[in-house]
Design an enzyme around this catalytic site. Structure first.
Site, PDB file in Angstrom:
ATOM      1  N   GLY A   1     -61.124 -19.390  29.313  1.00 41.73           N
ATOM      2  CA  GLY A   1     -61.729 -18.851  30.525  1.00 41.73           C
ATOM      3  C   GLY A   1     -63.200 -19.213  30.575  1.00 41.73           C
ATOM      4  O   GLY A   1     -63.586 -20.262  31.089  1.00 41.73           O
TER       5      GLY A   1
ATOM      6  N   GLY B   1     -69.706 -22.589  44.578  1.00 36.63           N
ATOM      7  CA  GLY B   1     -68.754 -21.485  44.625  1.00 36.63           C
ATOM      8  C   GLY B   1     -69.392 -20.157  44.274  1.00 36.63           C
ATOM      9  O   GLY B   1     -69.054 -19.114  44.852  1.00 36.63           O
TER      10      GLY B   1
ATOM     11  N   THR C   1     -59.260 -22.694  34.816  1.00 35.99           N
ATOM     12  CA  THR C   1     -58.993 -21.690  33.789  1.00 35.99           C
ATOM     13  C   THR C   1     -57.577 -21.802  33.242  1.00 35.99           C
ATOM     14  O   THR C   1     -56.635 -22.134  33.965  1.00 35.99           O
ATOM     15  CB  THR C   1     -59.219 -20.283  34.373  1.00 35.99           C
TER      16      THR C   1
ATOM     17  N   GLU D   1     -65.566 -17.365  39.012  1.00 31.49           N
ATOM     18  CA  GLU D   1     -66.594 -18.411  39.151  1.00 31.49           C
ATOM     19  C   GLU D   1     -67.616 -18.346  38.016  1.00 31.49           C
ATOM     20  O   GLU D   1     -68.777 -18.707  38.170  1.00 31.49           O
ATOM     21  CB  GLU D   1     -67.324 -18.321  40.509  1.00 31.49           C
TER      22      GLU D   1
END
Length: 376
Positions: free
Chosen positions: A126, A236, A121, A358
């Protein structure tokens, strides 16, 4: 579950009970990152849960990992979440690195004598991760990296940073994954962000100012970075969902204890039908979340074609459900739930960010929806 797996989960539970739970409130209040405790976790094999054994990993399945991260989060949601991110870094190098890269970096990560951070990020990128602007310019046998990474867990304490940087054209195809060791000239860090939760782990910018590393530090080929990043995030997401369920299960356990002890209008809270309905919904949500996470973990282990959607679905449902359960546990405690000493408010604060990181839960819905419509 085999006896061996039962014993493994019990060992993780004992570690969480002995090393994490007694310290969670203090670490949160003091914003202390317990590196010594992470070293102990590494001795237990928690630094490379699904890393191959030839470089020090535990060689376990993703299904094992789901159970282990849930237990860790019952002790401390913040530290469990960091261990999840650290495992993603170790797995990326183990999976996509060559023999020299694996032997150089993975043993220390697996033992947690070295910590790892994941740098994707950016301040301006993002959810649209393919829009990153951090650049890695080829200069002979080196890359020269410039850019800023945002919201990096463990930054400033880690030995290994996996940096996603642009080595080619705009878009996903121009991104490469490059390992930047701590201490490399030009590698710097922003201030420790003041966050709503996750106080016991540092979150900082990673600043790369003419950082020069060998081309040999690149994982895979040029342009493979976006795919590596996304594959890492599949696991993740499942792990973070498991951390959410663990934190929420702890909060539910506290609520069950409280409604038996607390009397109102001459009777225990547990005798109130509306309280029973709330508890029943909390338990049902957690059981459903756990089942979706286990399903996604099996698909990860098997390399199923619908693994991306399965992981996104599980992450979205588990993190939403867990936050709701923890918030309900706070409500059942009444005013006491708002007090720090009961621990519920800390878990509510910690779990809130799991709906964002995530991949935000809105992006998870987008992934699932697109796969439904387009058959991906």
């Amino acid at each position: 579950m085999t006896e061996e797996r039962d014993a493994l989960i019990e060992a993780v539970r004992e570690f969480a009970d002995a090393e994490l739970a007694p310290n969670a409130e203090r670490w949160d209040a003091e914003q202390h990152f317990p590196i010594d405790t992470l070293r102990l976790a590494g001795q237990l094999g928690l630094g490379g849960v699904y890393v191959r054994e030839d470089v020090g990993g535990s060689g376990l399945s993703r299904l094992d990992a789901v159970a282990m991260f849930e237990e860790l989060a019952k002790g401390d949601t913040t530290i469990a979440a960091y261990i999840s991110i650290h495992n993603m870094v170790a797995w990326m190098i183990d999976t996509f690195g060559d023999d020299a890269q694996r032997e150089r970096w993975v043993p220390g990560l697996a033992a947690m004598t070295d910590l790892g951070s994941y740098c994707l990020t950016e301040p301006g990128a993002g959810s649209d991760a393919a829009a990153i602007t951090t650049s890695a310019r080829r200069d002979g046998d080196d890359y020269v990296i410039n850019g800023v990474k945002q919201f990096v867990s463990g930054a400033g304490s880690s030995a290994v940073y996996i940096v996603m940087a642009r080595t080619g054209e705009p878009g996903a195809g121009g991104i490469s994954a490059i390992v930047v060791p701590d201490g490399t000239p030009g590698l710097g860090f922003g201030r420790n962000e003041e966050k709503m939760g996750w106080h016991a782990q540092p979150t900082r910018q990673v600043i790369l100012d003419d950082v020069r590393v060998p081309v040999a530090n690149r994982l895979g080929a040029e342009g493979d970075g976006f795919g590596i990043a996304m594959r890492g995030l599949n696991g993740g997401r499942v792990n973070m969902g498991a951390c959410s369920v663990g934190g929420a299960q702890w909060a539910l356990d506290q609520a069950l204890r409280y409604v038996h002890e607390r009397e109102t209008f001459g009777a225990p809270l547990a005798s109130n039908q509306s309280i029973l309905f709330t508890l029943a919904d909390m338990e049902t949500e957690l059981q459903a979340a756990r089942a979706l996470l286990q399903r996604a973990a099996v698909k990860l282990d098997e390399g199923a074609p619908d693994v991306v959607s399965a992981c996104a679905m599980a992450k979205r449902f588990a993190t939403d459900a867990a936050f709701s359960v923890a918030n309900s546990a706070l409500q059942l405690h009444g005013g006491y739930g708002y007090l720090r000493e009961y621990g519920i408010e800390r878990v509510v604060r910690d779990l809130r960010v799991h709906q964002i990181l995530e991949g935000t839960n809105e992006i998870m819905r987008l992934i699932v929806g697109r796969n439904l419509v387009h058959g991906g």
